[in-house]
Design a protein around this motif. Structure first.
Motif, mmCIF file in Angstrom:
data_model
loop_
_atom_site.group_PDB
_atom_site.id
_atom_site.type_symbol
_atom_site.label_atom_id
_atom_site.label_comp_id
_atom_site.label_asym_id
_atom_site.label_seq_id
_atom_site.Cartn_x
_atom_site.Cartn_y
_atom_site.Cartn_z
ATOM 1 N N ALA A 226 0.862 -1.186 0.000
ATOM 2 C CA ALA A 226 0.000 0.000 0.000
ATOM 3 C C ALA A 226 0.897 1.234 0.000
ATOM 4 N N PRO A 227 0.947 1.996 -1.077
ATOM 5 C CA PRO A 227 1.801 3.191 -1.141
ATOM 6 C C PRO A 227 1.380 4.236 -0.120
ATOM 7 N N LEU A 228 2.366 4.984 0.372
ATOM 8 C CA LEU A 228 2.128 6.019 1.377
ATOM 9 C C LEU A 228 2.434 7.420 0.853
ATOM 10 N N ASP A 229 2.712 7.564 -0.432
ATOM 11 C CA ASP A 229 3.167 8.839 -0.984
ATOM 12 C C ASP A 229 2.119 9.931 -0.775
ATOM 13 N N SER A 230 2.607 11.157 -0.506
ATOM 14 C CA SER A 230 1.714 12.285 -0.298
ATOM 15 C C SER A 230 2.298 13.519 -0.974
ATOM 16 N N VAL A 231 1.545 14.619 -0.916
ATOM 17 C CA VAL A 231 1.974 15.839 -1.599
ATOM 18 C C VAL A 231 3.057 16.584 -0.831
ATOM 19 N N SER A 232 3.299 16.200 0.415
ATOM 20 C CA SER A 232 4.327 16.888 1.181
ATOM 21 C C SER A 232 5.014 15.919 2.122
ATOM 22 N N ALA A 233 5.343 16.355 3.329
ATOM 23 C CA ALA A 233 6.281 15.607 4.166
ATOM 24 C C ALA A 233 5.704 14.328 4.761
ATOM 25 N N PHE A 234 4.442 14.343 5.152
ATOM 26 C CA PHE A 234 3.920 13.253 5.966
ATOM 27 C C PHE A 234 3.239 12.196 5.118
ATOM 28 N N ASP A 235 3.488 10.933 5.461
ATOM 29 C CA ASP A 235 2.911 9.812 4.725
ATOM 30 C C ASP A 235 1.393 9.803 4.834
ATOM 31 N N CYS A 236 0.755 9.301 3.798
ATOM 32 C CA CYS A 236 -0.702 9.221 3.752
ATOM 33 C C CYS A 236 -1.111 7.748 3.767
ATOM 34 N N TYR A 237 -2.021 7.393 4.670
ATOM 35 C CA TYR A 237 -2.388 5.992 4.886
ATOM 36 C C TYR A 237 -3.759 5.638 4.306
ATOM 37 N N SER A 238 -4.278 6.440 3.409
ATOM 38 C CA SER A 238 -5.606 6.155 2.867
ATOM 39 C C SER A 238 -5.610 4.868 2.040
ATOM 40 N N SER A 239 -4.538 4.595 1.295
ATOM 41 C CA SER A 239 -4.502 3.355 0.522
ATOM 42 C C SER A 239 -4.405 2.145 1.445
ATOM 43 N N ALA A 240 -3.714 2.302 2.572
ATOM 44 C CA ALA A 240 -3.641 1.214 3.552
ATOM 45 C C ALA A 240 -5.024 0.927 4.132
ATOM 46 N N MET A 241 -5.775 1.986 4.443
ATOM 47 C CA MET A 241 -7.114 1.798 4.977
ATOM 48 C C MET A 241 -8.058 1.211 3.915
ATOM 49 N N SER A 242 -7.835 1.571 2.663
ATOM 50 C CA SER A 242 -8.627 0.996 1.578
ATOM 51 C C SER A 242 -8.358 -0.503 1.460
ATOM 52 N N LEU A 243 -7.096 -0.885 1.606
ATOM 53 C CA LEU A 243 -6.730 -2.303 1.574
ATOM 54 C C LEU A 243 -7.371 -3.045 2.745
ATOM 55 N N VAL A 244 -7.385 -2.431 3.927
ATOM 56 C CA VAL A 244 -8.048 -3.023 5.089
ATOM 57 C C VAL A 244 -9.523 -3.259 4.792
ATOM 58 N N ASN A 245 -10.169 -2.295 4.167
ATOM 59 C CA ASN A 245 -11.582 -2.422 3.808
ATOM 60 C C ASN A 245 -11.812 -3.604 2.883
ATOM 61 N N LEU A 246 -10.933 -3.765 1.894
ATOM 62 C CA LEU A 246 -11.070 -4.875 0.953
ATOM 63 C C LEU A 246 -10.879 -6.214 1.650
ATOM 64 N N LEU A 247 -9.878 -6.303 2.523
ATOM 65 C CA LEU A 247 -9.646 -7.545 3.266
ATOM 66 C C LEU A 247 -10.868 -7.919 4.112
ATOM 67 N N ALA A 248 -11.420 -6.929 4.818
ATOM 68 C CA ALA A 248 -12.559 -7.200 5.694
ATOM 69 C C ALA A 248 -13.787 -7.627 4.896
ATOM 70 N N ASN A 249 -14.066 -6.934 3.805
ATOM 71 C CA ASN A 249 -15.221 -7.296 2.987
ATOM 72 C C ASN A 249 -15.054 -8.659 2.333
ATOM 73 N N ALA A 250 -13.841 -8.934 1.857
ATOM 74 C CA ALA A 250 -13.577 -10.223 1.215
ATOM 75 C C ALA A 250 -13.738 -11.369 2.206
ATOM 76 N N LEU A 251 -13.267 -11.165 3.447
ATOM 77 C CA LEU A 251 -13.421 -12.205 4.461
ATOM 78 C C LEU A 251 -14.896 -12.421 4.793
ATOM 79 N N LEU A 252 -15.648 -11.337 4.897
ATOM 80 C CA LEU A 252 -17.079 -11.465 5.169
ATOM 81 C C LEU A 252 -17.766 -12.293 4.089
ATOM 82 N N HIS A 253 -17.484 -12.001 2.827
ATOM 83 C CA HIS A 253 -18.151 -12.706 1.725
ATOM 84 C C HIS A 253 -17.640 -14.130 1.560
#
Length: 279
Positions: A226-253
């Motif tokens: 899950a990439p953490l790249d952002s427009v400035s200094a601090f890493d962005c974790y939105s893709s990591a949270m998106s991956l978490v969402n996919l894992l949780a939904n996939a496990l449910l189904h």
């Protein structure tokens, strides 16, 4: 060893006017510097390529590439790097942020191996326990993954508990369990020994990290990026949270009947305990 920004500040008064011009441009565009070669930096600064070369030799770099490699290494290690005061100001901020967010999401979606992902979900479904390890910046992602998986199955734990060490928890893990190691930069040194120990003991293992974590990819188990790249200094974790969402939904189904029953039981308990607001 001093980094580039420290060297520039320490040497600025002794630089020639042309060199100061390059130094000023660098300080105003520090977070974009990795993307420029020496010729582009000279053109953007309005000086000759020879001036750029002299400046970096004065700063202690044999070649311009050495400086770029240093910045790239620091950025990939997770060090916040920015000196551009305009990086998060003005009308372009939202557009730049959106573009980077979409790039991060596109990267992990395109690099996700469908067969590997299916194997991961199967392992999570059959595991006696799921133990999610997250340290430093990885802790919030690990905690959210635990909370989401817990909606559709039981025996999901996050490690370490606040203020505790890991060995007491890791010693009881068996091959009937599954470990998810959330290991984003900047990782503590203990991560690699833990992974090696788990692999040697035959523990099913999922590693979630940024794409640049090359030292973790050869350890074993399954690897999700899950990439953490952002427009400035601090890493962005939105893709990591998106991956978490996919894992949780996939496990449910994967185990939909049991998952739905558990979700309804949780909802009924919410009601009987009057634990959540209804609005």
């Amino acid at each position: 060893m001093k980094q580039l920004d420290e060297r520039l500040r320490a040497s600025y008064a002794q630089l020639s006017p042309q060199e100061q011009r390059v130094a000023g441009f660098i300080m105003d565009h520090f977070d974009d510097l990795i993307s420029y070669n020496s010729a582009e930096l000279a053109r953007l600064s309005g000086v000759s390529k020879a001036t750029v070369s002299r400046l970096f030799k004065r700063l202690g770099y044999d070649r311009y590439k050495v400086m770029r490699d240093e910045l790239r290494t620091l950025r990939q290690s997770g060090m916040p790097l920015t000196e551009n005061r305009d990086a998060v100001q003005g009308n372009t901020l939202l557009a730049r942020h959106y573009k980077q967010e979409m790039a991060n999401l596109t990267h992990w979606v395109n690099t996700l191996d469908a067969t590997q992902f299916s194997d991961i979900i199967s392992a999570l479904a059959v595991a006696k326990r799921i133990l999610i390890v997250g340290l430093r910046n990885s802790w919030p992602v690990a905690l959210h993954l635990r909370q989401q998986l817990l909606q559709s199955r039981g025996n999901v734990y996050v490690l370490p508990q606040p203020g505790q060490t890991l060995s007491e928890e890791l010693v009881d893990i068996s091959p009937s369990d599954c470990v998810v190691m959330v290991a984003f930069r900047r990782r503590p040194r203990i991560i690699r020994p833990i992974l090696n120990d788990l692999v040697q003991r035959g523990i099913p293992l999922v590693v979630i990290s940024e794409p640049q974590a090359s030292t973790l990819k050869g350890v074993g188990g399954w690897h999700l990026e899950a990439p953490l790249d952002s427009v400035s200094a601090f890493d962005c974790y939105s893709s990591a949270m998106s991956l978490v969402n996919l894992l949780a939904n996939a496990l449910l189904h994967h185990s939909l009947a049991d998952g739905r029953q558990r979700i309804h039981q949780i909802a009924e308990l919410y009601g009987s305990l009057d634990e959540l607001e209804q609005r």
